[in-house]
Design an enzyme around this catalytic site. Structure first.
Site, PDB file in Angstrom:
ATOM      1  CB  SER A 151      -0.849  -0.014   1.283  1.00  0.00           C
ATOM      2  OG  SER A 151      -1.391   1.266   1.557  1.00  0.00           O
ATOM      3  CE1 TYR A 164      -4.294  -1.978   5.168  1.00  0.00           C
ATOM      4  CE2 TYR A 164      -3.181   0.102   4.719  1.00  0.00           C
ATOM      5  CZ  TYR A 164      -3.830  -1.040   4.265  1.00  0.00           C
ATOM      6  OH  TYR A 164      -3.999  -1.239   2.909  1.00  0.00           O
TER       7      TYR A 164
HETATM    8  N1  LIG Z   1      -8.715  -0.721  -1.561  1.00  0.00           N
HETATM    9  C1  LIG Z   1      -7.734   0.088  -1.297  1.00  0.00           C
HETATM   10  O1  LIG Z   1      -7.880   1.315  -1.306  1.00  0.00           O
HETATM   11  C2  LIG Z   1      -6.367  -0.463  -0.987  1.00  0.00           C
HETATM   12  C3  LIG Z   1      -5.274   0.414  -1.000  1.00  0.00           C
HETATM   13  C4  LIG Z   1      -4.008  -0.076  -0.735  1.00  0.00           C
HETATM   14  C5  LIG Z   1      -3.842  -1.408  -0.428  1.00  0.00           C
HETATM   15  N2  LIG Z   1      -4.920  -2.234  -0.402  1.00  0.00           N
HETATM   16  C6  LIG Z   1      -4.679  -3.637  -0.077  1.00  0.00           C
HETATM   17  O2  LIG Z   1      -5.178  -4.444  -1.114  1.00  0.00           O
HETATM   18  C7  LIG Z   1      -5.542  -5.725  -0.606  1.00  0.00           C
HETATM   19  C8  LIG Z   1      -6.941  -6.071  -1.064  1.00  0.00           C
HETATM   20  O3  LIG Z   1      -7.802  -5.066  -0.597  1.00  0.00           O
HETATM   21  P1  LIG Z   1      -9.250  -4.832  -1.214  1.00  0.00           P
HETATM   22  O4  LIG Z   1      -9.477  -3.369  -1.178  1.00  0.00           O
HETATM   23  O5  LIG Z   1      -9.406  -5.586  -2.474  1.00  0.00           O
HETATM   24  O6  LIG Z   1     -10.116  -5.500  -0.037  1.00  0.00           O
HETATM   25  P2  LIG Z   1     -11.475  -6.340  -0.058  1.00  0.00           P
HETATM   26  O7  LIG Z   1     -11.974  -6.292   1.341  1.00  0.00           O
HETATM   27  O8  LIG Z   1     -12.337  -5.897  -1.179  1.00  0.00           O
HETATM   28  O9  LIG Z   1     -10.951  -7.820  -0.387  1.00  0.00           O
HETATM   29  C9  LIG Z   1     -10.135  -8.519   0.508  1.00  0.00           C
HETATM   30  C10 LIG Z   1     -10.419  -9.998   0.381  1.00  0.00           C
HETATM   31  O10 LIG Z   1      -9.528 -10.689   1.271  1.00  0.00           O
HETATM   32  C11 LIG Z   1     -10.254 -11.710   1.910  1.00  0.00           C
HETATM   33  N3  LIG Z   1      -9.613 -12.045   3.201  1.00  0.00           N
HETATM   34  C12 LIG Z   1      -9.612 -11.318   4.341  1.00  0.00           C
HETATM   35  N4  LIG Z   1      -8.955 -11.980   5.307  1.00  0.00           N
HETATM   36  C13 LIG Z   1      -8.523 -13.139   4.763  1.00  0.00           C
HETATM   37  C14 LIG Z   1      -7.798 -14.256   5.251  1.00  0.00           C
HETATM   38  N5  LIG Z   1      -7.387 -14.309   6.534  1.00  0.00           N
HETATM   39  N6  LIG Z   1      -7.514 -15.277   4.410  1.00  0.00           N
HETATM   40  C15 LIG Z   1      -7.933 -15.247   3.115  1.00  0.00           C
HETATM   41  N7  LIG Z   1      -8.654 -14.229   2.599  1.00  0.00           N
HETATM   42  C16 LIG Z   1      -8.934 -13.186   3.408  1.00  0.00           C
HETATM   43  C17 LIG Z   1     -11.650 -11.150   2.104  1.00  0.00           C
HETATM   44  O11 LIG Z   1     -12.602 -12.191   2.299  1.00  0.00           O
HETATM   45  C18 LIG Z   1     -11.851 -10.391   0.798  1.00  0.00           C
HETATM   46  O12 LIG Z   1     -12.442 -11.191  -0.193  1.00  0.00           O
HETATM   47  C19 LIG Z   1      -5.364  -5.633   0.909  1.00  0.00           C
HETATM   48  O13 LIG Z   1      -4.115  -6.186   1.271  1.00  0.00           O
HETATM   49  C20 LIG Z   1      -5.370  -4.142   1.169  1.00  0.00           C
HETATM   50  O14 LIG Z   1      -4.665  -3.783   2.323  1.00  0.00           O
HETATM   51  C21 LIG Z   1      -6.175  -1.802  -0.685  1.00  0.00           C
END
Ligand SMILES: NC(=O)c1ccc[n+]([C@@H]2O[C@H](COP(=O)([O-])OP(=O)(O)OC[C@H]3O[C@@H](n4cnc5c(N)ncnc54)[C@H](O)[C@@H]3O)[C@@H](O)[C@H]2O)c1
Length: 259
Positions: A151, A164
């Site tokens: 991130s 985080y």
């Molecule tokens: N969306 C953003 O703005 C953003 C920005 C920077 C980084 N990220 C990172 O991107 C990644 C994905 O985020 P997203 O926005 O797609 O989130 P999201 O919540 O849409 O999807 C995350 C998925 O991970 C699954 N998950 C959670 N815990 C789990 C576990 N213990 N084992 C297996 N699966 C698990 C959830 O069921 C979900 O389907 C994360 O690591 C997040 O920190 C997101």
């Protein structure tokens, strides 16, 4: 190089690739894009309904995928996940270690130790467990490419989310460290650093329209990203087109890191 040869380097036909957290958001977008480029995708998620829906969408579009229910904090489940990808598709050539959570918004002095540990357990320890089994397989089988989702919070701090920020700094650290140890075995390990992207995870943090407007204007591009805009970077890193990319943070953030 001819145009055809240049495009061929992006192609993922026949590559067995794991995507964690592929039931939603960034993971689902990666799974869909790499399947469209020919990858044989192992969709891993703790949420079986969501993971199954991703597989159904990929198959409806003509791609190949399987769902493996996985909690990435459970070592034996992660070991079985890698084994399932190898057994279904004859190997493991790539992985997007992406599953993660936000955790609660709180000052460090108000954050429960259990809350801290939950975020570190999923976001950092879960990535380590995936790396452990993926790297062990790739080392013995001719290499591969791994992309960890960090991130912009891996490079700068944000207020109120101490666990985080620490977990994502850790993801970048373990990415660089693994890259150094494993490039000699033909395994490239890199990290993608998204800015704020409109996914269910972001939705939970940005429900309030005022906070959402603030998040949008905090990104120089003036909007949130779309999941497919991150998936494009991940798919490139997973492909042979990224053959010289090793151990690096790849920002896809609408300009956040520029300022
Ligand atoms: N969306 C953003 O703005 C953003 C920005 C920077 C980084 N990220 C990172 O991107 C990644 C994905 O985020 P997203 O926005 O797609 O989130 P999201 O919540 O849409 O999807 C995350 C998925 O991970 C699954 N998950 C959670 N815990 C789990 C576990 N213990 N084992 C297996 N699966 C698990 C959830 O069921 C979900 O389907 C994360 O690591 C997040 O920190 C997101």
């Amino acid at each position: 190089m001819t145009t055809a040869a240049a495009y061929a380097r992006l192609d993922l036909t026949g590559r067995s690739i794991i995507v964690t957290g592929a039931g939603s958001g960034l993971g689902r977008a990666t799974a869909q894009l790499i399947a469209a480029r020919g990858a044989l995708v192992t969709v891993a998620d703790v949420n079986a309904e969501a993971g199954g829906a991703t597989v159904a969408e990929i198959e409806a579009a003509g791609g190949t995928a399987q769902f493996v229910a996985t909690d990435i904090t459970d070592e034996s489940a992660v070991r079985d996940l890698v084994a399932a990808a190898v057994s279904a598709y004859g190997g493991l050539h790539g992985a997007h270690n992406n599953a993660g959570i936000n955790g609660p918004a709180a000052l460090a002095g108000d954050l429960g130790y259990d809350q801290w540990r939950q975020v570190l357990d999923i976001n950092l320890n879960g990535v380590f467990l995936c790396l452990k089994y993926e790297l062990a397989h790739m080392k013995e089988n001719g290499g591969g490419s791994i992309v960890n989702t960090a991130s912009t919070a891996a490079a700068i701090a944000y207020p109120n989310i101490p666990a985080y920020v620490a977990s994502k700094h850790g993801v970048l650290g373990v990415t660089r460290q693994a890259a150094l140890d494993y490039i000699r075995y033909g395994v490239r390990v890199n990290a993608v650093l998204p800015g704020s992207v409109w996914t269910p995870l972001a939705e939970s943090a940005l429900k309030d329209p005022e906070i959402r407007a603030k998040a949008e204007s905090a990104q120089p591009i003036g909007r949130l990203g779309e999941p497919h805009e991150i998936a494009e970077m991940v798919a490139w890193l997973l492909s042979d087109a990224a053959s010289f990319a090793v151990g690096s943070p790849f920002f896809v953030d609408g300009g956040v890191n520029a300022g």
